[in-house]
Design a protein around this motif. Structure first.
Motif, PDB file in Angstrom:
ATOM      1  N   VAL A  97     112.283  64.181   7.986  1.00  0.00           N
ATOM      2  CA  VAL A  97     112.065  63.667   9.336  1.00  0.00           C
ATOM      3  C   VAL A  97     111.159  62.451   9.211  1.00  0.00           C
ATOM      4  N   PHE A  98     111.618  61.300   9.709  1.00  0.00           N
ATOM      5  CA  PHE A  98     110.760  60.117   9.725  1.00  0.00           C
ATOM      6  C   PHE A  98     110.443  59.754  11.163  1.00  0.00           C
ATOM      7  N   GLU A  99     109.514  58.846  11.373  1.00  0.00           N
ATOM      8  CA  GLU A  99     109.019  58.565  12.721  1.00  0.00           C
ATOM      9  C   GLU A  99     108.776  57.082  12.903  1.00  0.00           C
ATOM     10  N   THR A 100     108.625  56.713  14.160  1.00  0.00           N
ATOM     11  CA  THR A 100     108.309  55.327  14.487  1.00  0.00           C
ATOM     12  C   THR A 100     107.708  55.276  15.881  1.00  0.00           C
ATOM     13  N   GLY A 101     107.201  54.102  16.245  1.00  0.00           N
ATOM     14  CA  GLY A 101     106.782  53.879  17.613  1.00  0.00           C
ATOM     15  C   GLY A 101     107.981  53.728  18.523  1.00  0.00           C
ATOM     16  N   THR A 102     107.721  53.582  19.800  1.00  0.00           N
ATOM     17  CA  THR A 102     108.812  53.557  20.778  1.00  0.00           C
ATOM     18  C   THR A 102     109.027  52.184  21.401  1.00  0.00           C
ATOM     19  N   SER A 103     108.456  51.142  20.820  1.00  0.00           N
ATOM     20  CA  SER A 103     108.731  49.804  21.330  1.00  0.00           C
ATOM     21  C   SER A 103     109.169  48.917  20.171  1.00  0.00           C
ATOM     22  N   PRO A 104     109.963  47.902  20.445  1.00  0.00           N
ATOM     23  CA  PRO A 104     110.410  47.020  19.358  1.00  0.00           C
ATOM     24  C   PRO A 104     109.258  46.414  18.572  1.00  0.00           C
ATOM     25  N   SER A 105     108.147  46.123  19.249  1.00  0.00           N
ATOM     26  CA  SER A 105     107.031  45.498  18.559  1.00  0.00           C
ATOM     27  C   SER A 105     106.407  46.434  17.531  1.00  0.00           C
ATOM     28  N   LEU A 106     106.590  47.748  17.700  1.00  0.00           N
ATOM     29  CA  LEU A 106     106.030  48.702  16.759  1.00  0.00           C
ATOM     30  C   LEU A 106     106.987  49.023  15.622  1.00  0.00           C
ATOM     31  N   MET A 107     108.263  48.689  15.794  1.00  0.00           N
ATOM     32  CA  MET A 107     109.243  49.029  14.773  1.00  0.00           C
ATOM     33  C   MET A 107     109.269  47.934  13.714  1.00  0.00           C
ATOM     34  N   THR A 108     108.176  47.873  12.959  1.00  0.00           N
ATOM     35  CA  THR A 108     108.021  46.887  11.901  1.00  0.00           C
ATOM     36  C   THR A 108     107.556  47.608  10.645  1.00  0.00           C
ATOM     37  N   GLN A 109     107.488  46.868   9.561  1.00  0.00           N
ATOM     38  CA  GLN A 109     107.051  47.481   8.318  1.00  0.00           C
ATOM     39  C   GLN A 109     105.604  47.943   8.377  1.00  0.00           C
ATOM     40  N   ASP A 110     104.831  47.431   9.334  1.00  0.00           N
ATOM     41  CA  ASP A 110     103.460  47.900   9.501  1.00  0.00           C
ATOM     42  C   ASP A 110     103.426  49.336  10.000  1.00  0.00           C
ATOM     43  N   ASP A 111     104.569  49.828  10.516  1.00  0.00           N
ATOM     44  CA  ASP A 111     104.642  51.176  11.084  1.00  0.00           C
ATOM     45  C   ASP A 111     105.244  52.176  10.093  1.00  0.00           C
ATOM     46  N   VAL A 112     105.465  51.772   8.861  1.00  0.00           N
ATOM     47  CA  VAL A 112     106.090  52.651   7.874  1.00  0.00           C
ATOM     48  C   VAL A 112     105.126  53.782   7.500  1.00  0.00           C
ATOM     49  N   ARG A 113     105.639  55.000   7.572  1.00  0.00           N
ATOM     50  CA  ARG A 113     104.914  56.166   7.090  1.00  0.00           C
ATOM     51  C   ARG A 113     105.875  56.987   6.246  1.00  0.00           C
ATOM     52  N   ASP A 114     105.346  57.681   5.269  1.00  0.00           N
ATOM     53  CA  ASP A 114     106.211  58.557   4.487  1.00  0.00           C
ATOM     54  C   ASP A 114     106.817  59.623   5.394  1.00  0.00           C
ATOM     55  N   PRO A 115     108.050  60.046   5.123  1.00  0.00           N
ATOM     56  CA  PRO A 115     108.671  61.057   5.975  1.00  0.00           C
ATOM     57  C   PRO A 115     108.028  62.426   5.778  1.00  0.00           C
ATOM     58  N   PHE A 116     108.179  63.277   6.788  1.00  0.00           N
ATOM     59  CA  PHE A 116     107.815  64.677   6.631  1.00  0.00           C
ATOM     60  C   PHE A 116     108.888  65.371   5.796  1.00  0.00           C
ATOM     61  N   HIS A 117     108.465  66.319   4.975  1.00  0.00           N
ATOM     62  CA  HIS A 117     109.371  67.121   4.168  1.00  0.00           C
ATOM     63  C   HIS A 117     109.447  68.518   4.802  1.00  0.00           C
ATOM     64  N   ILE A 118     110.536  68.811   5.472  1.00  0.00           N
ATOM     65  CA  ILE A 118     110.684  70.076   6.188  1.00  0.00           C
ATOM     66  C   ILE A 118     111.414  71.073   5.300  1.00  0.00           C
ATOM     67  N   ARG A 119     110.778  72.207   5.029  1.00  0.00           N
ATOM     68  CA  ARG A 119     111.404  73.227   4.180  1.00  0.00           C
ATOM     69  C   ARG A 119     112.480  73.977   4.982  1.00  0.00           C
ATOM     70  N   VAL A 120     113.708  73.977   4.465  1.00  0.00           N
ATOM     71  CA  VAL A 120     114.838  74.647   5.117  1.00  0.00           C
ATOM     72  C   VAL A 120     115.589  75.462   4.072  1.00  0.00           C
ATOM     73  N   ALA A 121     116.550  76.266   4.547  1.00  0.00           N
ATOM     74  CA  ALA A 121     117.369  77.057   3.641  1.00  0.00           C
ATOM     75  C   ALA A 121     118.326  76.149   2.874  1.00  0.00           C
ATOM     76  N   SER A 122     118.720  76.582   1.702  1.00  0.00           N
ATOM     77  CA  SER A 122     119.651  75.805   0.884  1.00  0.00           C
ATOM     78  C   SER A 122     120.931  75.513   1.652  1.00  0.00           C
ATOM     79  N   GLY A 123     121.376  74.264   1.589  1.00  0.00           N
ATOM     80  CA  GLY A 123     122.602  73.865   2.270  1.00  0.00           C
ATOM     81  C   GLY A 123     122.412  73.436   3.707  1.00  0.00           C
ATOM     82  N   LYS A 124     121.179  73.522   4.225  1.00  0.00           N
ATOM     83  CA  LYS A 124     120.927  73.159   5.618  1.00  0.00           C
ATOM     84  C   LYS A 124     120.160  71.844   5.723  1.00  0.00           C
ATOM     85  N   ALA A 125     120.238  71.263   6.929  1.00  0.00           N
ATOM     86  CA  ALA A 125     119.500  70.052   7.258  1.00  0.00           C
ATOM     87  C   ALA A 125     119.376  70.001   8.775  1.00  0.00           C
TER      88      ALA A 125
END
Length: 329
Positions: A193-221
């Motif tokens: 799961v990755f994230e961003t701000g909600t305005s075009p001005s925030l959707m820049t490389q300054d807003d890059v964060r590592d994604p969350f790693h969500i533990r799920v069952a094998s074969g799922k997403a």
């Protein structure tokens, strides 16, 4: 997980071809009017959206088109979210299923549409065109290097192509759940799961964060997402390898301070079994791909989320009303 009722019969119509009517794949319901949730729904065929009105007893499809343009494009909408002002509609950003696994640039879009908070309907000009629509987002700017490198690759674990399937607005930010790529995690898997701000001005490389790693069952997403108090509900289903692993719902308690390199556990709310939902007319198959929260209530020490689950493969989404129960820790 308890099925309450469904599939609900459809009042009204989307005025779409059956193939498109069977491709509902994203939903967001920010406003309640006269006891019915007003929602925007997206389809993974064409480039139009529609609105619906739904509660646990009634379901009405509206025919007025919401043109996401351009004409004859295949946006491949897979996710819809809403905050208190806007709808957000995301294309999958995925390659077409192969062979030959062609890049679909028309799916590399995120569209923001302003809506009337009193009605839940998109704001329109006097000529009927959308009044406040923004199509200038570039999601690749906020991806980590690894995820950016998966864009344009073929779907499935062999190549690990990029595929947005869920989206939720939570805490002033947008969260995107991926069907692919995934990673192995012992006997299970990691969904991103990755994230961003909600305005075009925030959707820049300054807003890059590592994604969350969500533990799920094998074969799922992740197949869809919906915000609730205290977190985001995840509709989990088959990843892009399409194994028969079923569907389930989990609650992710979002913690922005969490270590992004460590797997995040979720609270399992149960398996989603809609195998008996298929109707005699029009429906082809049941593939849960849209989830909307209708109500949330406490029952003793537990929290009960009443949800509408929509399926790709069923005409008009074939909404099923289910209760997902989060027991006290």
């Amino acid at each position: 997980m308890k099925v309450v009722v469904g599939p609900l019969p459809t009042m009204g119509e989307f005025d779409l071809k059956d193939k498109t009517r069977r491709s509902l794949s994203g939903v967001a319901c920010p406003v309640v009017v006269d006891g019915r949730h007003i929602c925007l729904v997206g389809f993974d065929e064409g480039a139009e959206a529609r609105t619906i009105a739904i509660n646990e007893n009634e379901y009405e499809a509206k025919k007025n088109p919401i043109d996401l343009g351009p004409n004859d494009s295949e946006m491949d909408v897979e996710a819809v979210a809403a905050d208190d002002r806007y709808y957000y509609v995301a294309g999958s950003h995925a390659n077409k299923r192969g062979p030959p696994c062609e890049v679909n640039e028309k799916s590399h879009r995120l569209v923001r549409i302003a809506y009337d908070p009193a009605t839940g309907l998109p704001l329109r000009k006097s000529n009927g065109k959308l009044k406040d629509v923004e199509d200038g987002f570039d999601i690749t700017k906020v991806l980590s290097d690894d995820l950016r490198g998966s864009v344009g690759k073929c779907l499935g674990s062999d190549e690990g192509g990029f595929d947005i399937e869920g989206m939720a607005a939570y805490g002033g930010r947008l969260y995107f759940g991926l069907r692919g790529p995934t990673a192995t995690d012992g006997g299970g898997a990691i969904a991103y799961v990755f994230e961003t701000g909600t305005s075009p001005s925030l959707m820049t490389q300054d807003d890059v964060r590592d994604p969350f790693h969500i533990r799920v069952a094998s074969g799922k997403a992740v197949r869809d997402m919906a915000s609730v108090d205290g977190g985001i509900l995840l509709l989990l289903g088959p990843d892009d390898d399409n194994r028969d692993v079923g569907w389930s719902i989990a609650l992710w308690k979002v913690d922005e301070e969490a270590d992004r390199s460590s797997p995040v556990d979720t609270a399992d709310l149960g398996r989603v079994d809609l195998s008996e939902a298929k109707r005699a007319q029009c429906d082809k198959e049941v593939k849960p791909e849209g989830m909307a929260v209708l109500t949330s209530r406490a029952e003793g020490a537990s929290e009960v989320y009443r949800l509408a689950i929509f399926s790709d493969g069923m005409c008009d989404g074939g909404p099923m009303i289910v209760d997902a129960i989060r027991s006290a820790p």
